[in-house]
Write an enzyme that holds these catalytic residues in place. Sequence first.
Site, short mmCIF file in Angstrom:
data_model
loop_
_atom_site.label_atom_id
_atom_site.label_comp_id
_atom_site.label_asym_id
_atom_site.label_seq_id
_atom_site.Cartn_x
_atom_site.Cartn_y
_atom_site.Cartn_z
CG MET A 12 -1.90 1.20 1.21
SD MET A 12 -3.11 1.11 -0.15
CE MET A 12 -4.30 -0.05 0.53
CE LYS A 40 9.90 -3.00 -9.93
NZ LYS A 40 9.47 -1.71 -10.48
N GLY A 217 12.45 4.23 -25.09
CA GLY A 217 11.94 2.91 -25.42
C GLY A 217 12.74 1.79 -24.79
CG ASP A 245 6.00 -1.88 -11.67
OD1 ASP A 245 7.06 -2.52 -11.75
OD2 ASP A 245 5.67 -1.23 -10.67
#
Length: 297
Positions: A12, A40, A217, A245
């Site tokens: 959290m 993650k 990228g 993520d």
Amino acid sequence: MTKVLVVGSINMDLVVETDSFPRLGETLFGRRFATYAGGKGANQAVAAARLGAQVAMIGCVGKDAFGAQLKSGLEAEGIDTRWVKETADAATGIAAITLSQADNAIVVVPGANHCLTTAALDAAESAFAEADVVLAQLEVPLETVERAAQLAYKHGKPFILNPAPATALSSSLLDSTTLLTPNEFELTTALGQPAADWQILLAALPGKVVMTKGSDGAYFTAANGLLQHQPGFKVTPVDTTGAGDTFNGALAAFWHLGLPEAARRAAAAGALSVTKPGAQGGMPTLAELEQLLEERT
């Protein structure tokens, strides 16, 4: 749908916005406080689920309000949480984040994430057998990650490892990893070569690394050793939290399309994620991703 198994952290995030950082012993009024689902592992699971993957998660939360809320949130995303353990030995992991003047200070308390044991993975071995791809990070004990790699190998499943937070990896873990997904700092740290040139490191591991490079990228080497560049998708950023993520979750969700196409879609998903606030809040749906790809074709 691709069946993605995520082994990782569930946190959290407790976020306070202030006009300045407090000095030692000082008390300040904050401007805003909010809680956000994070970690993650959970972030990458949500990203994959929103992009159409069938996702199961192995993790650990405390027997507390945050744990119940986070587990419920994962279930609301359609994620199978039968392997998310609740423990009375530690509180649910948190990240205390103070934001001020576009900068931040963060204290992470892993809590229950460090209670995710190898035994918990062994109890969930059927999840490895059922998965198409296994995805992990390093916010749970390293020995647990190593066991996840072993179980993925045992059942013939590709193992994608996002080596964050950065740490040196054992040769056995590297050998059993199908794909490593670091940024530049994480790459040199994971391989124990902090002064090495990233292009040389990529060339030495053909087909085994996709290195993210922010708005530029991602870079990877094909099986023949040639360096490939997946350009970033230009967007107007609002909040870059969770972009990495999102990239990893997308890479796992589209793994079946082959690395070049999976990387293209992951780069697009990562770009979309920064256009909205919050780590999970900005993660795109499959429809949103397809619309961007259609517009940029």
